[in-house]
Scaffold this active site. Sequence first.
Site, PDB file in Angstrom:
ATOM      1  N   ILE A  34      -4.570   0.488  -8.798  1.00  0.00           N
ATOM      2  CA  ILE A  34      -3.255   0.184  -9.384  1.00  0.00           C
ATOM      3  C   ILE A  34      -2.916  -1.282  -9.157  1.00  0.00           C
ATOM      4  CG2 ILE A  34      -0.794   0.722  -9.311  1.00  0.00           C
ATOM      5  CD1 ILE A  34      -1.587   3.585  -8.483  1.00  0.00           C
ATOM      6  N   HIS A  53       0.839  -1.206   0.000  1.00  0.00           N
ATOM      7  CA  HIS A  53       0.000   0.000   0.000  1.00  0.00           C
ATOM      8  C   HIS A  53       0.876   1.258   0.000  1.00  0.00           C
ATOM      9  CE1 HIS A  53      -4.319  -0.521   0.059  1.00  0.00           C
ATOM     10  NE2 HIS A  53      -4.481   0.676   0.588  1.00  0.00           N
ATOM     11  N   ASN A 101      -4.287   2.810  -4.399  1.00  0.00           N
ATOM     12  CA  ASN A 101      -3.585   1.520  -4.337  1.00  0.00           C
ATOM     13  C   ASN A 101      -4.401   0.371  -4.927  1.00  0.00           C
ATOM     14  OD1 ASN A 101      -1.080   2.179  -2.601  1.00  0.00           O
ATOM     15  ND2 ASN A 101      -2.760   3.046  -1.411  1.00  0.00           N
ATOM     16  N   GLY A 102      -5.702   0.321  -4.605  1.00  0.00           N
ATOM     17  CA  GLY A 102      -6.525  -0.799  -5.058  1.00  0.00           C
ATOM     18  C   GLY A 102      -6.624  -0.883  -6.561  1.00  0.00           C
ATOM     19  N   ASP A 127      -3.558   7.105  -1.707  1.00  0.00           N
ATOM     20  CA  ASP A 127      -4.817   6.731  -2.369  1.00  0.00           C
ATOM     21  C   ASP A 127      -4.495   6.150  -3.739  1.00  0.00           C
ATOM     22  OD1 ASP A 127      -7.510   6.405  -2.735  1.00  0.00           O
ATOM     23  OD2 ASP A 127      -7.932   8.484  -3.272  1.00  0.00           O
TER      24      ASP A 127
END
Length: 514
Positions: free
Chosen positions: A348, A339, A345-346, A343
């Site tokens: 990407i 992580h 991260n999910g 912001d």
Amino acid sequence: MGERQGEHFPGPITVFQETRLPERATPAGYSALIDAYDLAVPLPRQLTATGQHHRITEGGGWRIMTPRHAPAATLDGHLTFALKYEGLDLAVLKRLFQATGPAPIVELVENRPTGGYARRIWFLHEWLLGAQLDLPDAQAGRYVPAVDPAQQWAIHGENSPRHRVRNNLPGTPAFCPLIFRTPALERSVELDLARRARELVADVPRDVIARTAAFLLLEDSKSSYAIEGEHPPQDRIQRWGRAIGEAGRHPLDEDELHRLQRTVIGDARFVTLGLRAEGGFVGEHDRQSRLPLPQHISARPEDLDALVEGLVAFDRGPAQALDPVLAAAALAFGFVYIHPFEDGNGRIHRYLIHHVLAERGFNPPGLVFPVSAAILDRLDDYRRVLETYSARLLPVIDWVPTETGNVHVRNDTGDFYRFFDATPQAEFLYSCVERTIEQDVPDEAAFLRQYDAFRSEVTAMVDMPDHTVDLLFRFLRQGDGRLSRRAREREFAALTDAEAARVEAVYERLFSEA
């Protein structure tokens, strides 16, 4: 130190670190080493002990082996047992080697200089700690693999003449998740889904595949935001869709990750772009105290540079020699556990799946498998897979809340993000990729063929532009194949009763089983 610690290896127990064994048994291998050396590490998904019965049983996260499997209550005995029966857990091994110091390992190798397990232990010590032991190069003994390829996925690797060990580890000391061979993964790999995808595309007209690809690309982008609980405007969805469509075209490095974050965030007025300068967690805050309630704690900011470098080195090196889906799982889930950003991260993380598959030529050119759409349909499973590691990681992270409602990690946790068991993540990802190839892509291609037939037959009856045919189709779909009174009285008042009936019959024939 090794001899003194040997006296403290646990005897028969029924409870191990708040986990209950299926029966009274003696910890062996990693469980015994973790207990004897008081190692603060994420526990392996399955621990091993030896019981009193002459049969091997499994349950509750334990494998109970027979008395004849019981190792000697020594460092050598339990280390050899672990490598022989449990595979490699690099996080446990590194912490163990740091706890023992070099002398017991030197003694272990000197006692069995040609032994395969001793040389593997020696190699792993130097590979993990980056320093040579006071030992001469091995002079005898056949080359043995660092990773047992019958237990865990490995690469071909290169020989290390010093240890007479073949370094087939699927990573580097900076980042090396490991994946166990399981019946589910063996089956998935044997399916040869890349070949299946090529065959699928070959059987569909190129214009239909192009339109299928365009729809699935947009669907994947939309789904990736929906997984995060976000519903951005269409232009952001399309912009991220274009980025996904370019996956695999650019080499992965820190600059590329920063570019992706800027693309996915869009409006960065309230987000600090780049690697985090503070701690990070996934979870909620207590409503009264505003204290963090983490479900996952991210890597420390001081570890991010090295961890991201490890991700990049893995992608450019060992990942190229691994099965593409397994490599994608290790890279993408490693990224999301680290992580690194405040912001984005999910999204990407899921982009990295596309990056690996496209770069390796797993999916046909121009076609993006809608993996995010498959994940969205299995959101509870996805969260459970993420938690298979997060839940084992949390107990060994020493953290305190900050004044801003964040977390500050006080212990060294970097290795827990470099080395983790990515087996559940690989199984989940393979099942999602299989669904996209066996279901999503052919279903969308079949739908487009049916829609083209519908449009052709309707325009042969009544001359109308494409956008009107599309509106007619949407009314029929909403009405389960029947035009509503509103549609008959307003948008399609010009249709005669006979024409409306014929249009409904065409829809029924083409889409009755859709």
